[in-house]
Design a protein around this motif. Sequence first.
Motif, PDB file in Angstrom:
ATOM      1  N   GLN A  12      -6.306   0.116  -4.152  1.00  0.00           N
ATOM      2  CA  GLN A  12      -6.495  -1.237  -3.639  1.00  0.00           C
ATOM      3  C   GLN A  12      -5.172  -1.754  -3.108  1.00  0.00           C
ATOM      4  N   ALA A  13      -5.149  -2.033  -1.818  1.00  0.00           N
ATOM      5  CA  ALA A  13      -3.978  -2.601  -1.171  1.00  0.00           C
ATOM      6  C   ALA A  13      -4.067  -4.122  -1.216  1.00  0.00           C
ATOM      7  N   PRO A  14      -2.948  -4.812  -1.113  1.00  0.00           N
ATOM      8  CA  PRO A  14      -2.964  -6.276  -1.151  1.00  0.00           C
ATOM      9  C   PRO A  14      -3.880  -6.855  -0.083  1.00  0.00           C
ATOM     10  N   GLY A  15      -4.765  -7.734  -0.505  1.00  0.00           N
ATOM     11  CA  GLY A  15      -5.663  -8.394   0.429  1.00  0.00           C
ATOM     12  C   GLY A  15      -6.831  -7.560   0.907  1.00  0.00           C
ATOM     13  N   LYS A  16      -6.960  -6.373   0.341  1.00  0.00           N
ATOM     14  CA  LYS A  16      -8.053  -5.485   0.755  1.00  0.00           C
ATOM     15  C   LYS A  16      -8.934  -5.138  -0.430  1.00  0.00           C
ATOM     16  N   GLU A  17     -10.119  -4.666  -0.115  1.00  0.00           N
ATOM     17  CA  GLU A  17     -11.032  -4.241  -1.169  1.00  0.00           C
ATOM     18  C   GLU A  17     -10.613  -2.879  -1.712  1.00  0.00           C
ATOM     19  N   ARG A  18     -11.024  -2.647  -2.929  1.00  0.00           N
ATOM     20  CA  ARG A  18     -10.795  -1.344  -3.532  1.00  0.00           C
ATOM     21  C   ARG A  18     -11.559  -0.283  -2.738  1.00  0.00           C
ATOM     22  N   GLU A  19     -10.930   0.867  -2.531  1.00  0.00           N
ATOM     23  CA  GLU A  19     -11.585   1.926  -1.773  1.00  0.00           C
ATOM     24  C   GLU A  19     -11.486   3.267  -2.490  1.00  0.00           C
ATOM     25  N   PHE A  20     -12.509   4.049  -2.292  1.00  0.00           N
ATOM     26  CA  PHE A  20     -12.537   5.402  -2.841  1.00  0.00           C
ATOM     27  C   PHE A  20     -11.466   6.252  -2.173  1.00  0.00           C
ATOM     28  N   THR A  21     -10.804   7.089  -2.980  1.00  0.00           N
ATOM     29  CA  THR A  21      -9.763   7.961  -2.452  1.00  0.00           C
ATOM     30  C   THR A  21     -10.106   9.437  -2.648  1.00  0.00           C
TER      31      THR A  21
ATOM     32  N   GLU B 119       0.499   3.088   5.111  1.00  0.00           N
ATOM     33  CA  GLU B 119      -0.852   2.591   4.808  1.00  0.00           C
ATOM     34  C   GLU B 119      -1.435   3.146   3.518  1.00  0.00           C
ATOM     35  N   ASP B 120      -0.737   4.072   2.878  1.00  0.00           N
ATOM     36  CA  ASP B 120      -1.152   4.546   1.560  1.00  0.00           C
ATOM     37  C   ASP B 120      -0.664   3.615   0.445  1.00  0.00           C
ATOM     38  N   THR B 121       0.135   2.639   0.799  1.00  0.00           N
ATOM     39  CA  THR B 121       0.630   1.687  -0.192  1.00  0.00           C
ATOM     40  C   THR B 121      -0.523   0.940  -0.843  1.00  0.00           C
ATOM     41  N   ALA B 122      -0.575   1.004  -2.166  1.00  0.00           N
ATOM     42  CA  ALA B 122      -1.676   0.390  -2.911  1.00  0.00           C
ATOM     43  C   ALA B 122      -1.428   0.587  -4.407  1.00  0.00           C
ATOM     44  N   VAL B 123      -2.252  -0.085  -5.184  1.00  0.00           N
ATOM     45  CA  VAL B 123      -2.351   0.246  -6.604  1.00  0.00           C
ATOM     46  C   VAL B 123      -3.442   1.307  -6.724  1.00  0.00           C
ATOM     47  N   TYR B 124      -3.101   2.387  -7.390  1.00  0.00           N
ATOM     48  CA  TYR B 124      -4.031   3.504  -7.546  1.00  0.00           C
ATOM     49  C   TYR B 124      -4.601   3.494  -8.961  1.00  0.00           C
ATOM     50  N   TYR B 125      -5.918   3.586  -9.027  1.00  0.00           N
ATOM     51  CA  TYR B 125      -6.626   3.575 -10.297  1.00  0.00           C
ATOM     52  C   TYR B 125      -7.400   4.875 -10.472  1.00  0.00           C
ATOM     53  N   CYS B 126      -7.430   5.388 -11.690  1.00  0.00           N
ATOM     54  CA  CYS B 126      -8.360   6.473 -11.976  1.00  0.00           C
ATOM     55  C   CYS B 126      -9.500   5.906 -12.812  1.00  0.00           C
TER      56      CYS B 126
ATOM     57  N   TYR C  95     -15.331   3.817 -16.941  1.00  0.00           N
ATOM     58  CA  TYR C  95     -14.026   3.572 -17.562  1.00  0.00           C
ATOM     59  C   TYR C  95     -12.952   3.583 -16.484  1.00  0.00           C
ATOM     60  N   TRP C  96     -12.004   2.662 -16.623  1.00  0.00           N
ATOM     61  CA  TRP C  96     -10.942   2.508 -15.631  1.00  0.00           C
ATOM     62  C   TRP C  96      -9.577   2.410 -16.317  1.00  0.00           C
ATOM     63  N   GLY C  97      -8.579   2.934 -15.625  1.00  0.00           N
ATOM     64  CA  GLY C  97      -7.210   2.762 -16.088  1.00  0.00           C
ATOM     65  C   GLY C  97      -6.637   1.460 -15.552  1.00  0.00           C
ATOM     66  N   GLN C  98      -5.369   1.203 -15.903  1.00  0.00           N
ATOM     67  CA  GLN C  98      -4.708  -0.042 -15.525  1.00  0.00           C
ATOM     68  C   GLN C  98      -4.115   0.019 -14.124  1.00  0.00           C
ATOM     69  N   GLY C  99      -3.936   1.202 -13.603  1.00  0.00           N
ATOM     70  CA  GLY C  99      -3.401   1.338 -12.254  1.00  0.00           C
ATOM     71  C   GLY C  99      -1.916   1.640 -12.224  1.00  0.00           C
ATOM     72  N   THR C 100      -1.495   2.276 -11.144  1.00  0.00           N
ATOM     73  CA  THR C 100      -0.080   2.556 -10.922  1.00  0.00           C
ATOM     74  C   THR C 100       0.246   2.255  -9.465  1.00  0.00           C
ATOM     75  N   GLN C 101       1.368   1.602  -9.239  1.00  0.00           N
ATOM     76  CA  GLN C 101       1.721   1.152  -7.896  1.00  0.00           C
ATOM     77  C   GLN C 101       2.372   2.275  -7.100  1.00  0.00           C
ATOM     78  N   VAL C 102       1.890   2.456  -5.896  1.00  0.00           N
ATOM     79  CA  VAL C 102       2.504   3.373  -4.943  1.00  0.00           C
ATOM     80  C   VAL C 102       2.917   2.560  -3.722  1.00  0.00           C
ATOM     81  N   THR C 103       4.197   2.638  -3.385  1.00  0.00           N
ATOM     82  CA  THR C 103       4.705   1.922  -2.224  1.00  0.00           C
ATOM     83  C   THR C 103       5.392   2.919  -1.304  1.00  0.00           C
ATOM     84  N   VAL C 104       4.946   2.939  -0.054  1.00  0.00           N
ATOM     85  CA  VAL C 104       5.500   3.862   0.930  1.00  0.00           C
ATOM     86  C   VAL C 104       6.183   3.044   2.019  1.00  0.00           C
TER      87      VAL C 104
END
Length: 121
Positions: free
Chosen positions: A38-47, A88-95, A110-119
């Motif tokens: 999920q990127a800022p201001g965008k919906e969560r998307e499948f990766t 454009e891969d910058t987002a919080v990544y959730y498993c 079940y969801w994790g808390q997420g990890t930030q990826v910034t490119v």
Amino acid sequence: VQLVESGGGLVQAGDSLRLSCAASRRTFGSYGIGWFRQAPGKEREFTAAISRSDASTYYADSVKGRFTISRDNAKNTVYLQMNSLKPEDTAVYYCAATPRVGVVGSRYDYWGQGTQVTVSS
């Protein structure tokens, strides 16, 4: 099932990162695992996703050929290898875990808390 993501960070365009998703239960092998972002201001998307049974893998078109999902059931961990990263891969990544993988987040229990990826460019 408790899921904990790790491996995020700040990288430059073209670099690589490997995300990890560690699960708390020994029944980890009974679950398919998906990565969403999920990127800022965008919906969560499948990766990407990997099934519980034959380890079939699935990818969003935007990451196909650059990202690779894999699992090590002995370590209760799923990995997301991300190469040739783009801004454009910058987002919080959730498993997330589910008995049956899909591209829709509501399928996952079940969801994790997420990890930030910034490119950076």
